[in-house]
Design an enzyme around this catalytic site. Structure first.
Site, PDB file in Angstrom:
ATOM      1  N   ASP A 103       0.863  -1.181   0.000  1.00  0.00           N
ATOM      2  CA  ASP A 103       0.000   0.000   0.000  1.00  0.00           C
ATOM      3  C   ASP A 103       0.900   1.232   0.000  1.00  0.00           C
ATOM      4  O   ASP A 103       1.830   1.313   0.806  1.00  0.00           O
ATOM      5  CB  ASP A 103      -0.861  -0.023   1.270  1.00  0.00           C
ATOM      6  CG  ASP A 103      -2.286   0.417   1.015  1.00  0.00           C
ATOM      7  OD1 ASP A 103      -2.459   1.549   0.544  1.00  0.00           O
ATOM      8  OD2 ASP A 103      -3.202  -0.367   1.303  1.00  0.00           O
ATOM      9  N   ASP A 210      -3.060   4.761  -2.190  1.00  0.00           N
ATOM     10  CA  ASP A 210      -4.065   5.340  -1.306  1.00  0.00           C
ATOM     11  C   ASP A 210      -4.452   6.750  -1.771  1.00  0.00           C
ATOM     12  O   ASP A 210      -3.588   7.539  -2.150  1.00  0.00           O
ATOM     13  CB  ASP A 210      -3.425   5.416   0.099  1.00  0.00           C
ATOM     14  CG  ASP A 210      -4.411   5.724   1.201  1.00  0.00           C
ATOM     15  OD1 ASP A 210      -5.394   4.990   1.332  1.00  0.00           O
ATOM     16  OD2 ASP A 210      -4.176   6.701   1.943  1.00  0.00           O
ATOM     17  N   GLU A 268      -6.790   4.421  -5.616  1.00  0.00           N
ATOM     18  CA  GLU A 268      -8.091   4.573  -4.967  1.00  0.00           C
ATOM     19  C   GLU A 268      -8.729   5.888  -5.424  1.00  0.00           C
ATOM     20  O   GLU A 268      -8.333   6.955  -4.972  1.00  0.00           O
ATOM     21  CB  GLU A 268      -7.893   4.577  -3.442  1.00  0.00           C
ATOM     22  CG  GLU A 268      -9.188   4.647  -2.671  1.00  0.00           C
ATOM     23  CD  GLU A 268      -8.997   5.042  -1.208  1.00  0.00           C
ATOM     24  OE1 GLU A 268      -9.830   4.664  -0.384  1.00  0.00           O
ATOM     25  OE2 GLU A 268      -8.002   5.750  -0.882  1.00  0.00           O
ATOM     26  N   HIS A 343     -11.208  -2.939   3.070  1.00  0.00           N
ATOM     27  CA  HIS A 343     -11.125  -2.639   4.502  1.00  0.00           C
ATOM     28  C   HIS A 343     -11.903  -1.400   4.919  1.00  0.00           C
ATOM     29  O   HIS A 343     -11.942  -1.076   6.099  1.00  0.00           O
ATOM     30  CB  HIS A 343      -9.652  -2.464   4.870  1.00  0.00           C
ATOM     31  CG  HIS A 343      -9.042  -1.299   4.123  1.00  0.00           C
ATOM     32  ND1 HIS A 343      -8.759  -1.368   2.770  1.00  0.00           N
ATOM     33  CD2 HIS A 343      -8.720  -0.050   4.517  1.00  0.00           C
ATOM     34  CE1 HIS A 343      -8.269  -0.200   2.388  1.00  0.00           C
ATOM     35  NE2 HIS A 343      -8.240   0.621   3.428  1.00  0.00           N
ATOM     36  N   ASP A 344     -12.450  -0.655   3.968  1.00  0.00           N
ATOM     37  CA  ASP A 344     -13.201   0.560   4.303  1.00  0.00           C
ATOM     38  C   ASP A 344     -14.711   0.382   4.132  1.00  0.00           C
ATOM     39  O   ASP A 344     -15.464   1.340   4.306  1.00  0.00           O
ATOM     40  CB  ASP A 344     -12.765   1.722   3.390  1.00  0.00           C
ATOM     41  CG  ASP A 344     -11.339   2.173   3.641  1.00  0.00           C
ATOM     42  OD1 ASP A 344     -10.864   2.042   4.791  1.00  0.00           O
ATOM     43  OD2 ASP A 344     -10.693   2.657   2.692  1.00  0.00           O
TER      44      ASP A 344
HETATM   45  C1  GLC Z   1      -7.845   5.451   2.374  1.00  0.00           C
HETATM   46  C2  GLC Z   1      -7.741   4.152   3.119  1.00  0.00           C
HETATM   47  C3  GLC Z   1      -8.356   4.311   4.458  1.00  0.00           C
HETATM   48  C4  GLC Z   1      -7.611   5.375   5.208  1.00  0.00           C
HETATM   49  C5  GLC Z   1      -7.551   6.672   4.410  1.00  0.00           C
HETATM   50  C6  GLC Z   1      -6.529   7.598   4.956  1.00  0.00           C
HETATM   51  O1  GLC Z   1      -9.151   5.803   2.116  1.00  0.00           O
HETATM   52  O2  GLC Z   1      -8.310   3.129   2.367  1.00  0.00           O
HETATM   53  O3  GLC Z   1      -8.402   3.122   5.185  1.00  0.00           O
HETATM   54  O4  GLC Z   1      -8.209   5.624   6.446  1.00  0.00           O
HETATM   55  O5  GLC Z   1      -7.192   6.448   3.067  1.00  0.00           O
HETATM   56  O6  GLC Z   1      -5.241   7.137   4.658  1.00  0.00           O
END
Ligand code: GLC
Ligand code: CA
Length: 571
Positions: A103, A210, A268, A343-344
């Site tokens: 990541d 990310d 993302e 995971h979100d």
């Molecule tokens: C992304 C991740 C998430 C995290 C956020 C801040 O959205 O997937 O889990 O809290 O970024 O890094």
């Protein structure tokens, strides 16, 4: 363009298995998942049919946001293991013909990163401009206020006051996650060296990137339009998402680092719903990243301004969005991903299927059919292959560990003076779309702690682990896990039509999803009933003599689909 579009890069036909390290497998009995646990499980992942692992952050971190707050990109969080363990994992993957993605979290660091410690030490420090510092605003009464009204994604103001140097710093997430200043050339070079090259040179095969759309902020930091009248803090993504400069940053990241390696990248996109913008990231000719995660479909029913003001999924919206993003790379040189969990997000069977004992398995299999026939590189999140569910409704806020959930609950508490109704509705939102659902320990067996750990885990195990676990499902040829394995093999055999085919709905029902996919003379028909009632079959003449390739129920009827029944045909 055509040659690029048809370019079958290795990652296009692959399947990725996402691991949430803290909750995957504890190999040394301290209650936390770790790299040893991942290494022990490589054969399990391989046998599922997935050849690429995406490991959520394992870097050193105070773990305020489960590792998305990195304090050192070149070290591993000690409970997860060491850099040597990552090297062993890379090796373990490569000998099995598997690959490893890490990541890449570079919109922000932890406030414990040495870069930030230096930056906050004085206004003259050479790293001062590696982060975003601004003076206060004062009102007519001389009261101090943040530089603007931007809201943090984790509740409250996006600015934190720093006593020592008398300025605010920006944090689009928690206050322990200061945003990096992507305008600073030296900072960018340090990110490339420390968080990317360091690992690529060790043999890592790429990154999940990310929050890739928000590195660049409007340099004038204007106030955001008021959408939530009850709050001083406003959703400000119009001032920091998909800015022109952001595309330059990602192009530079590609040119300076990614292009030098045979690696895979998936970004993302978050709430980027404009397909033209998404294409600018993933178009092969534009040379930024290979593909992204679009969130419009999985966010169906989430509140637009406050995500926890969520509604149950409206099938018409879900269907419409799915088609939009299936078609999004047709006729251009982009690429995409297929996913329903991470995971979100809440667990897909609880959100889009039905997690009651009667329909849990059949609806988890239905969702597997939807994903296994979708365009793009396929992603499975740990436990999805078992049909793991959301956490039970009777868990209280104390069982929720995620700081987004905790901050939200506390913000509602503070804003309403502990109003019972407001808190109940906040809990209602968390029960639907909170991030904790995906983060409970992996359910390996019906032994204590679900076989995840020999001691009490860092996070409570879902109470249903005796009914839903790997050991039982491995032994049962009708399990959700066995179904996924079969499906992934069928996808592999028909990868052209499923991963690359064009997409068309052949029904207009708001309850059933029926679509055809076409690729080089092959045609597939997929019928999915998203309800707990039987539905008439919209099977057209030309398909009546074809036998289904696979279905998710024992007995099916000619003229109708049973509750949550799905069928796939290919000819
Ligand atoms: C992304 C991740 C998430 C995290 C956020 C801040 O959205 O997937 O889990 O809290 O970024 O890094
Ligand atoms: Ca451990």
């Amino acid at each position: 363009m055509d040659s690029l579009q048809n370019d079958r890069k290795w990652w296009k036909d692959e399947y990725v298995y996402q691991i949430w390290p803290a909750s995957f497998k504890d190999s040394n009995g301290d209650g936390w998942g770790d790299l040893g646990g991942v290494i022990e499980s490589l054969d399990y992942i391989k046998e599922l049919g997935t050849n690429i692992i995406w490991l959520s952050p394992i870097f050193d971190s105070p773990q305020h946001d489960m590792g998305y707050d990195v304090s050192n990109y070149e070290e591993v969080y000690s409970r997860f293991g060491s850099v040597f363990d990552v090297e062993a994992l890379i090796k373990g993957c490569h000998v099995r013909g598997m690959r490893l993605l890490l990541d890449l979290v570079v919109n922000h660091t932890s406030d414990q990163h040495q870069w930030f410690k230096d930056s906050r030490s004085s206004k003259q420090d050479p790293k001062r401009d590696w982060y975003i510092w601004k003076p206060a605003r004062y009102d007519e009464n001389g009261n101090r206020h943040p530089p603007n009204n931007w809201r943090s994604n984790f509740s409250g103001s996006a600015w934190e006051w720093d006593e020592a140097t008398q300025e605010y710093y920006l944090h689009l997430f928690a206050k322990t996650q200061p945003d990096l200043n992507w305008e600073c050339v030296a900072m960018r070079q340090a990110v490339y060296d420390s968080s990317m090259k360091f690992w690529l040179d060790k043999g890592v095969d790429g990154f999940r990137i990310d929050t890739i759309t928000i590195y660049s902020k409007d340099p004038s930091f204007p106030d955001a339009p008021i959408q939530d009248k009850d709050s001083p803090w406003q959703l400000a993504s119009c001032h920091y998402r998909n800015k022109a400069r952001n595309f330059e940053h990602i192009a530079e990241m590609n040119e300076k680092v990614l292009s030098k390696y045979d690696c895979m990248t998936v970004g993302e996109y978050g709430p980027t719903y404009d397909t033209d913008l998404a294409l600018r990231y993933c178009s092969a000719a534009e040379k930024r990243i290979d593909m992204g995660f679009q969130f419009e479909t999985v966010y169906t029913g989430f509140g637009k301004v406050d995500k926890f003001k969520a509604q149950p999924v409206a099938m018409g919206d879900f269907k419409g969005s799915h088609a939009k993003w299936q078609k999004f790379i047709e006729g251009n040189d982009g690429w995409t991903s297929a996913f329903l969990e991470n995971h979100d997000l809440p667990r897909s069977v609880s959100r889009f299927g039905c997690d009651s004992p009667e329909y849990r398995e059949v609806s988890a299999k239905l969702l597997a059919m939807m994903e296994a026939t979708a365009t793009g590189t396929l992603f499975i999140y740990q436990g999805q292959e078992l049909g793991m569910t959301n956490i039970p409704k009777d868990w209280t806020i104390d069982d929720y560990q995620d700081l987004e959930a905790q901050n939200y609950y506390n913000a509602v508490k503070a804003a309403t003076g502990c109003d019972g109704n407001a808190l109940a509705s906040a809990m209602g939102g968390l029960r639907q779309v909170g991030r904790d659902h995906a983060r409970t320990p992996m359910q390996w067996s019906n032994s204590p702690n679900a076989g995840f750990s020999s001691v009490k885990p860092w996070m409570r195990v879902n109470d249903n682990y005796r009914e839903i676990n790997v050991a039982d499902q491995l032994a049962d040829k009708n399990s959700v896990l066995s179904f996924w394995k079969t499906l992934l093999k069928l996808r592999r055999k028909n990868i052209g039509v499923f991963a690359h085919g064009s997409f068309t709905y052949v029904d207009d029902s708001p309850l059933v999803m029926t679509y055809e996919k076409k690729f080089n003379g092959e045609v597939a028909l997929v019928m999915l009933n998203f309800t707990s009632e039987s539905q008439p079959i919209p099977l057209r003449e030309e398909w009546t003599s074809t036998k289904p390739l696979i279905g998710n129920v024992d007995k099916s009827e000619d003229q109708k689909l049973g509750p949550w029944e799905g069928r796939i045909y290919v000819k």
